[in-house]
Design an enzyme around this catalytic site. Structure first.
Site, mmCIF file in Angstrom:
data_model
loop_
_atom_site.group_PDB
_atom_site.id
_atom_site.type_symbol
_atom_site.label_atom_id
_atom_site.label_comp_id
_atom_site.label_asym_id
_atom_site.label_seq_id
_atom_site.Cartn_x
_atom_site.Cartn_y
_atom_site.Cartn_z
ATOM 1 N N CYS A 189 -18.854 9.295 -12.530
ATOM 2 C CA CYS A 189 -17.595 9.185 -13.261
ATOM 3 C C CYS A 189 -17.403 7.753 -13.782
ATOM 4 O O CYS A 189 -18.137 7.310 -14.644
ATOM 5 C CB CYS A 189 -16.436 9.646 -12.386
ATOM 6 S SG CYS A 189 -14.955 10.068 -13.332
ATOM 7 N N HIS A 206 -18.357 15.044 -9.822
ATOM 8 C CA HIS A 206 -17.924 14.708 -8.468
ATOM 9 C C HIS A 206 -18.445 15.772 -7.503
ATOM 10 O O HIS A 206 -18.623 16.931 -7.870
ATOM 11 C CB HIS A 206 -16.397 14.661 -8.390
ATOM 12 C CG HIS A 206 -15.779 13.507 -9.096
ATOM 13 N ND1 HIS A 206 -15.888 12.206 -8.645
ATOM 14 C CD2 HIS A 206 -15.047 13.449 -10.241
ATOM 15 C CE1 HIS A 206 -15.246 11.403 -9.465
ATOM 16 N NE2 HIS A 206 -14.723 12.127 -10.449
#
Length: 489
Positions: free
Chosen positions: A330, A427
């Site tokens: 991310c 994630h």
């Protein structure tokens, strides 16, 4: 409303952990139970099946309850973006970024109505709520407009159980002091005390239990021994600690600890590997020469990157990446790109670390979605199923690059040098057991360590059951149920 509220004498005393366990205990008794936290402040988020954001702790508690997580379980999520400002997420949708004073003035009434609506919806759908407070209920300077502790206990008319952490010391003072600072009508709501993280011989604390009950007039429902390696994620990075295995016979994995680190639960599975030493890096002189470097997510990508750039970490990472193994997730993926643009009108952009020939553009609309797929055939990894979720504002693009993943909606991320350098928005990637083992075995081979079989960590249900077993053994849960029933009579 039928339920019980878990409050604490301070942050990180174990409220989330105990609430998760109680959800499982009650669910195993056949009670249709749901978690509830009116307002959560954390950069660790959970994405519901509808693509909405709530606190990760409530997502986990819903799993422990055996129900699907919804925005009703955490109507307000505050994600800090700086020392004084937070992104406000109301019923799963990002609204604005406010300072603490702005939120108290502009968000109080709207937040209160959202909380009331969510609680009523849950009350109609479930037999019991396990409600979690935040921090301490006696923050005197904030209590006139608080939306997460005793005001919620009043709104929902539920009994309160007070949790204290004996491991940090001062447990008698913290319990008695908290009760003394509560207003009389709030003190009467406290129907039980739980001592958490006890170490040593339980019989030596009998006098302490007796003194507390005599001094406060409130029963001690349980003295919970410290439970090692329970595998239940903490609510935020306050609960994160470095994990050191045998330093000579283990992999050294360094994790960049951004000032506003987000979803650091991504690396939790690595802490369960017996030959992995996991440590956080906050400055260039702490990096050393690890077997791998992980750059996790951050809620303030460019600001955190600039902070670390001033500390000299940019050049150290760039030099390490010439031969070392690096993965960015991310925000960590974004800073490894060549350029980051704060918005469409930004023609200059911020120069990133530059490992990936990509650029990232930040938009106002956030991407929040659960995803599934597999490793890309050209990524350098054996094909294995991958699942997780995405939460990000940026869109990262480039030409002629090898993707890391092949998701159901197309290729994602980047993989260079047969997977030595990885960037991804996924994630929970390390929660995929087969791929995590593949990645670690490459490191083990390079370090001259024996390869290991797959360590299956994906079955969270066993961890919830283990936690429930622990609470049932050391907590008078029948007395707790009686307190709940009595409060509704």
């Amino acid at each position: 409303m039928k339920g019980v509220m878990i409050q604490g004498t301070a942050s990180n005393v174990g409220k989330s952990w105990i609430a998760t366990g109680l959800c499982r205990v009650f669910a195993r008794k056949g009670i249709k139970v749901a978690p509830f936290k009116s307002q959560n402040m954390s950069n660790n988020a959970y994405v519901t099946v509808k693509g909405e954001e709530i606190g990760r702790a409530q997502g986990i508690q819903a799993e422990a309850s055996g129900v699907e997580a919804t925005v009703e379980m955490n109507p307000i999520l505050l994600k800090p973006t700086s020392e004084q400002r937070s992104e406000v997420i109301l019923r799963g949708v990002s609204q604005t970024v406010w300072s603490g004073s702005e939120y108290r003035m502009k968000g109080y009434e709207k937040g209160k109505q959202a909380i009331k609506k969510s609680a009523e919806n849950l009350n109609d759908a479930y037999d019991m709520l396990v409600i979690e407070g935040a921090g301490s209920p006696v923050e005197i300077n904030l209590n006139d407009r608080e939306l997460v502790n005793m005001s919620i206990a009043d709104m929902l008319d539920v009994p309160v159980i007070l949790v204290a952490d004996i491991d940090r010391g001062g447990v008698f003072a913290s319990i008695v002091g908290t009760l003394e600072l509560l207003e009389e009508h709030h003190r009467k709501r406290v129907k039980g005390i739980i001592i958490n993280k006890f170490r040593g011989e339980r019989s030596l604390f009998e006098d302490g239990v007796r003194w507390l009950e005599e001094r406060t007039g409130i029963p001690v429902l349980g003295v919970l021994p410290h439970l090692e390696n329970h595998g239940i994620e903490g609510e935020d990075s306050l609960t994160a600690a470095s994990v050191y295995a045998d330093q000579v016979h283990s992999l050294d994995i360094a994790v960049v600890h951004w000032p506003y680190i987000a979803n650091d639960s991504d690396v939790n599975p690595l802490s369960h590997e017996s030959d992995v030493s996991l440590r956080y890096v906050r400055s260039f002189d702490e990096l050393g020469d690890p077997d791998a470097l992980i750059l996790p997510g951050t809620r303030s990508t460019i600001d955190d990157y600039r902070t670390f750039e001033k500390l000299g970490l940019k050049e150290v990472i760039r030099e390490y990446a010439r031969e070392g193994t690096v993965i960015g997730i991310c925000g960590g993926y974004q800073v490894l790109c060549e350029t980051m643009y704060e918005h469409k009108a930004d023609t200059v952009g911020t120069t990133g670390i530059g490992l990936f020939p990509l650029s990232t553009m930040f938009f106002r609309e956030k991407q929040t979605i659960r995803v599934k797929g597999s490793t890309h055939p050209a990524s350098g990894f054996a094909e294995s199923s991958m699942s997780g979720y995405e939460i990000h504002l940026g869109r990262t693009k480039g030409l002629n690059t090898t993707p890391f993943l092949e998701l159901l909606d197309g290729p994602e991320g980047i993989s260079l040098d047969e997977g030595r350098l990885i960037g991804t928005y996924l994630h929970d990637c390390f929660h995929n057991d087969e791929w995590r083992t593949d990645w670690l075995n490459r490191l083990r081979k390079q370090a001259g360590l024996p390869e290991q079989p797959v360590l299956h960590l994906s079955d969270r249900q066993k961890r919830y059951d283990r936690l429930a077993d622990h609470l049932e053994k050391y907590l008078d849960h029948e007395a707790l149920l009686h307190i709940v029933e009595e409060s509704r009579s």
